[in-house]
Design a protein around this motif. Sequence first.
Motif, PDB file in Angstrom:
ATOM      1  N   ARG A 274       0.848  -1.234   0.043  1.00 14.20           N
ATOM      2  CA  ARG A 274       0.034  -0.038  -0.006  1.00 14.20           C
ATOM      3  C   ARG A 274       0.862   1.357   0.064  1.00 14.20           C
ATOM      4  N   PHE A 297      -3.308   1.545  -4.529  1.00 10.16           N
ATOM      5  CA  PHE A 297      -4.181   1.438  -3.262  1.00 10.16           C
ATOM      6  C   PHE A 297      -5.178   2.588  -3.250  1.00 10.16           C
ATOM      7  N   LEU A 319      -7.721  -2.598  -4.010  1.00 10.17           N
ATOM      8  CA  LEU A 319      -6.226  -2.766  -3.845  1.00 10.17           C
ATOM      9  C   LEU A 319      -5.618  -3.762  -5.146  1.00 10.17           C
TER      10      LEU A 319
END
Length: 449
Positions: A274, A297, A319
């Motif tokens: 992320r 993300f 994601l």
Amino acid sequence: MTKNLRILPLAGAIALLSGNAMANEAPEPTDILTDGWEVNGYIRASWRVDENGTSTSNEYGKPDYNLAATTGKNPNQVEFNISKNTAFQNGVWSQLGVRAEYGNGDSSFYSSTGSEDSNNRNEGPFEVKEAYLRLGGLSYLPEDADIWAGRRFLNRAAGLLSGEFWKQSSGVGFGYEQNSSGIAVVSVDPGEKADKPDGKTLHSIDLYSYNHEALGGSFNFDVKFMMAGDKDKYTDKEATDGIGAAITYNGNYYGLDGWTTTALAYGRGLAANRGVNFGQWSGGTSTVDSDKGNSIFFTSYGVLNINDRWQMASEVTYLHGEKIWGLGSNPNADGDTVDRLLIALRPSYMVNDNFRWEFTASYGFEKDYWGDINLGVGNVENKTNIYAAEIAAVFTVNSDYFGRPQIKPFVTFMSKDSSNEIIDKDGWGEKYGKDKSTYQFGVEGEIWF
């Protein structure tokens, strides 16, 4: 008699002059002007059982953005945030911050017979999670600047309904901050618990600048440069460098009354989780991904104030990862990507000041190539849909969405299906009779203080 009368006024004058001299004595620069302690914290007391009537550590995929429900596995989680704030005569101020925690990660129900961790799993023990010192007001720094050193969860942010921290730098380090902008170095030895490879340390150089007002709200910017120390100790399969970045917008609820946080992040290599989520999970073992691992993300969450009775929380999170979390390590796999999507709503109805109804519905989707070793399924494509619905009666001091303390009885229904026939037939697993649908119920108490 005359002598005595003359001596007494002279003694009084000496005492008076002496008192004035003490009163006019210049204060020392290090004299303390204010000094005090603040104690804040969080307690979660949760009784939660599955359809078999047993306590469970099963979070039903919530940490992987599969659903949004009251599935936290900690029955007794206690956090204390203690700070000592001191201001000195010379304008310098200091803050000692300590955060201690108990019960995070342990799902067992205990009685009070003595040592709780009798099976020596060492899950959820009492631990000091943060211990740091801040100094500001130094004469050679700008007025609104401070420096810090120690162990911190720096600049944390978590989804509202998923509850997952998507941004933080968790470790030991130091930094400089001025007017919501700063630079920091945070370092960590990777690996879980005692399983930390010798001589491996990861570092993140964080650059951030927050609270830039624009477009009716404010923007936050984060950039992180990650690197491994002593790269000779790493294999070709392990990431040793990475860069991540995120932009966050805080504003009203998409033009309506309320608030939202919307963020877009990207990372590669060590930052592939992320982009801006740095900690002991970032890498350092032979199972982590190469520098080619990357992810994008997106998340947007907030609360809408519909009217005097209704509020609604929501979260949309997506994601996409490539060659991360072990994907890409098998050259014979059908693919090396993972996609996760969560869409969740939680309307809340205020019956009166002390009671509200809470309803949660979520849809989760995951496409991956992990397969399932336990079921003999190789690295083939699998698509999974996860549905969850929950109803809760909330007894509270304040029936606002964030009103606490509260006690919340709840019941949750969860269902899933998978595109791979073997995985699909396994449902929620052997414990649940391989059913594709299951439920849980419980009572959760929460307080912030």
